[in-house]
Design a protein around this motif. Structure first.
Motif, short mmCIF file in Angstrom:
data_model
loop_
_atom_site.label_atom_id
_atom_site.label_comp_id
_atom_site.label_asym_id
_atom_site.label_seq_id
_atom_site.Cartn_x
_atom_site.Cartn_y
_atom_site.Cartn_z
N ASN A 57 43.47 -16.41 22.71
CA ASN A 57 43.31 -14.75 22.92
C ASN A 57 41.94 -14.44 22.57
OD1 ASN A 57 43.14 -11.80 21.90
ND2 ASN A 57 45.29 -11.87 22.69
N PRO A 59 40.05 -11.44 22.74
CA PRO A 59 39.78 -10.50 21.93
C PRO A 59 39.90 -10.68 20.49
CG PRO A 59 40.89 -9.58 23.88
CD PRO A 59 41.05 -10.94 23.90
N ASP A 60 41.14 -11.17 20.00
CA ASP A 60 41.41 -11.51 18.61
C ASP A 60 40.46 -12.84 18.07
OD1 ASP A 60 43.42 -9.99 18.95
OD2 ASP A 60 45.18 -11.11 18.73
N LYS A 63 36.99 -10.56 17.65
CA LYS A 63 36.99 -9.37 16.55
C LYS A 63 37.04 -10.10 15.25
CE LYS A 63 41.47 -7.75 17.86
NZ LYS A 63 42.27 -6.67 18.48
N ASP A 79 47.34 -15.43 20.18
CA ASP A 79 47.67 -13.91 20.05
C ASP A 79 48.63 -13.73 18.66
OD1 ASP A 79 49.50 -15.58 21.91
OD2 ASP A 79 50.81 -13.68 21.08
N MET A 80 48.90 -14.78 18.01
CA MET A 80 49.71 -14.61 16.90
C MET A 80 49.14 -14.80 15.41
SD MET A 80 52.72 -13.76 18.45
CE MET A 80 54.32 -14.45 17.05
N GLY A 81 47.91 -14.57 15.54
CA GLY A 81 47.23 -14.77 14.19
C GLY A 81 46.90 -16.02 13.61
N ARG A 143 50.66 -15.10 35.54
CA ARG A 143 50.72 -14.03 34.37
C ARG A 143 49.99 -14.66 33.14
NH1 ARG A 143 56.96 -13.11 34.88
NH2 ARG A 143 56.74 -11.70 32.88
N ASN A 235 47.76 -18.58 7.85
CA ASN A 235 49.00 -18.42 8.96
C ASN A 235 49.34 -19.69 9.82
OD1 ASN A 235 48.80 -15.87 8.06
ND2 ASN A 235 47.78 -14.94 10.03
N GLY B 102 40.28 -5.76 22.46
CA GLY B 102 41.94 -6.04 22.71
C GLY B 102 42.67 -4.86 21.98
N ALA B 103 43.81 -5.42 21.73
CA ALA B 103 44.79 -4.39 21.24
C ALA B 103 45.00 -4.94 19.69
CB ALA B 103 46.10 -4.34 22.12
N CYS B 104 45.38 -4.10 18.72
CA CYS B 104 45.64 -4.50 17.55
C CYS B 104 47.17 -5.03 17.44
CB CYS B 104 45.41 -3.78 16.47
SG CYS B 104 46.19 -2.07 16.73
N SER B 105 47.53 -6.02 16.64
CA SER B 105 48.97 -6.39 16.51
C SER B 105 49.09 -6.65 14.94
CB SER B 105 49.05 -7.70 17.19
OG SER B 105 48.35 -8.69 16.60
N GLU B 107 50.10 -9.52 13.64
CA GLU B 107 49.46 -10.70 13.38
C GLU B 107 47.93 -10.81 13.45
OE1 GLU B 107 51.75 -10.32 15.76
OE2 GLU B 107 53.45 -11.27 14.88
N SER B 108 47.25 -9.79 14.12
CA SER B 108 45.76 -9.61 13.98
C SER B 108 45.35 -8.94 12.64
CB SER B 108 45.28 -9.36 15.33
OG SER B 108 45.47 -8.02 15.61
N ARG B 124 50.25 -3.61 19.85
CA ARG B 124 50.92 -4.70 20.59
C ARG B 124 52.34 -4.54 20.29
NH1 ARG B 124 47.78 -10.20 20.31
NH2 ARG B 124 46.33 -9.04 19.30
N SER B 143 57.17 -9.18 29.74
CA SER B 143 57.26 -9.89 28.38
C SER B 143 55.70 -9.91 27.90
CB SER B 143 57.82 -11.25 28.66
OG SER B 143 56.75 -12.17 29.11
N LYS B 144 55.72 -10.65 26.66
CA LYS B 144 54.45 -10.76 26.10
C LYS B 144 53.22 -11.54 26.89
CE LYS B 144 54.01 -13.49 22.57
NZ LYS B 144 53.05 -14.59 22.02
N ASP B 146 52.62 -10.63 29.64
CA ASP B 146 51.88 -9.65 30.40
C ASP B 146 51.06 -8.86 29.57
OD1 ASP B 146 53.40 -10.42 32.90
OD2 ASP B 146 55.07 -9.75 31.79
N SER B 149 44.08 -8.96 28.43
CA SER B 149 43.13 -8.25 27.70
C SER B 149 42.94 -6.74 28.55
CB SER B 149 41.53 -8.97 27.71
OG SER B 149 41.86 -10.01 27.48
#
Lengths: 241, 214
Positions: A57, A59-60, A63, A79-81, A143, A235, B102-105, B107-108, B124, B143-144, B146, B149
């Motif tokens: 990911n 962006p993750d 940032k 995307d899962m940290g 996708r 994590n 991006g988008a916060c989640s 996990e992030s 998210r 789903s996820k 999709d 960014s």
């Protein structure tokens, strides 16, 4: 692999100019990408091998570490940290991850047409088609083709946000080491960076060398780069407990 | 700063998205789509898909590469992963918008702030819930995968020439807006960002309004 290679070596392989490649790198192994002749580009996507909905990911990654590029001590986040892999060594200093990849229209516009029918295996490839090719081997597709890393390519921005591609950034023999903190599907294309101003279609080969290493120790520079990475590595370790 | 001549009183659709909530909707080719920052400095995390498909969607990297600039503003063509223009920004009274943050989640948030922030509401979570509850009306089997960014309208993420990236104080304000012309039929997925740990919402998430003309 060379005769008499050390026992911790796993394998060695060359991804030819403009070729595509994929493979599994396990937690505790390191993959060195070498830009043998200089001026290369390796467009790379990473997935958790066990659950491919988890993937690199951009962006993750940026940032968490307050950076717009990748280099030594940077962790590549999913995307899962969690940390998919981290950069333990790097002679190049800057790897782009915001500019994406070439596609068929872009390559034809820059270099003209060169189909297989006339050129056989000298035909012009592009990173979009190449990555789709590899993704399809694992049931993945459009996708799953999200923002990638362009190893060996440097693109900076000025105060107005305008992009500048730095030609000649990666000298012959430049390398970057990825230590895998998770079991990862690695998908790669060695096509040219989409902003490479070269007027010739001239992608470069990328050499891959894999060896047994070990997961990041307590005092690891990637882990201690910032408090964010301490938590990201924590994590990741929970996933393997 | 380019203003729009369109009158909100003439809009065919108006909806206020409460602070921290998702919204999913459709905009047809040729229609104009405005996002209005009602109270100021509210990040609006946004994804676009070609209507009825999952394979073609907004691509931050293609958009950045094609325009040779990382910030979005009037004149920016929002490109898909297939290189097609999905929408074009035709008016913008904020100045620039982010597409790298991006988008916060959940996990992030554990990585960026603290492990115990996991339970805080996030973009998210909004995206996933909206797709789970209403995605079928817009395309099969969202789903996820999709959640690629996204755009962060009204959010300020400056990048320096040395490559430093930060989430800075906002440059938007009450009543500022961004307006796009749809160049194809699109599905719009929005999370009106609930983040409380950084200045993207000035530490105070507020409602925004979406409007459609044509």
């Amino acid at each position: 692999m060379a005769e008499g290679a050390p026992y911790w070596m796993l394998w060695e392989e060359t991804v030819g100019p403009g070729a595509h490649w994929s493979g599994l790198l396990r937690r505790g192994s390191t993959l060195r990408l070498t830009d043998v002749n200089g001026g290369g580009n390796a467009a790379v996507l990473l997935f958790n091998y066990e659950d491919r909905s988890e993937r690199y990911n951009m962006p993750d990654t940026l940032k968490a570490q307050h950076t717009a590029f990748l280099g030594r001590t940077v962790a590549l986040y999913s995307d899962m940290g969690r940390v998919l892999c981290s950069i333990t060594d790097d002679t190049c200093g800057w790897h782009d991850t915001i500019c994406g990849i070439s596609n068929a229209a872009l390559v034809e516009k820059k270099f003209g047409p060169a189909r297989f029918q006339e050129r056989r295996n000298e035909y012009y490839r592009n990173a979009y088609d190449s990555l789709l090719n590899e993704l399809g081997k694992y049931g993945l597709g459009k996708r799953d083709l999200s923002a990638n890393v362009n190893f060996f390519s440097k693109v900076t921005v000025n105060d107005a946000g305008d992009l500048e591609f730095h030609a000649g950034h990666s000298p012959p023999g430049a390398f970057v080491d990825l230590r895998f903190e998770m079991n990862c599907l690695v998908v790669m294309s060695s096509n040219q960076h989409p902003l490479d101003p070269a007027t010739d279609y001239a992608p470069k080969e990328i050499q891959l060398t894999a060896w047994h290493s070990r997961p990041a120790p307590r005092n690891d520079p990637c882990r201690t780069r910032c408090p964010e990475n301490e938590r990201g590595f924590r994590n990741t370790e929970v996933w393997f407990r | 700063m380019i203003e729009s001549a369109l009158d909100p009183a003439q809009a065919r659709f108006r909806h206020v998205i409460p602070a921290g909530e998702p919204w999913i909707g459709s905009v047809r080719q040729g229609q104009y789509f405005r996002i209005l920052d009602l109270e100021g400095n509210q990040a609006v995390d946004t994804l676009f898909y070609r209507a009825g498909t999952l394979e073609e969607r907004y691509s931050a990297t293609d958009t950045i590469r094609a325009q040779g600039n990382i910030y979005l503003t009037t004149g920016t063509a929002l490109l898909s992963n297939e290189g097609n223009t999905m929408l074009t920004i035709v008016a913008d009274t904020c100045g620039r918008h982010d597409t790298l943050g991006g988008a916060c989640s959940a996990e992030s948030n554990t990585v960026r702030y603290a492990l115990e922030k996991r339970s805080m509401h996030s973009c998210r979570d909004n995206f996933l819930l909206a797709l789970a509850k209403w995605g079928e009306q817009y395309g099969r089997d969202f789903s996820k995968r999709d959640l690629s960014s996204n755009i962060n309208f009204f959010m300020n993420v400056p990048v320096t020439p040395a490559g430093k990236l930060t989430f800075a104080d906002g440059i938007s304000g009450a009543g500022r807006y961004v307006e796009m012309r749809a160049d194809m039929d699109v599905t719009v997925l929005i999370s009106n960002c609930p983040q409380l740990n950084n200045p993207c919402n000035a530490y105070n998430p507020t409602p925004v309004e979406v409007l459609v003309w044509g």
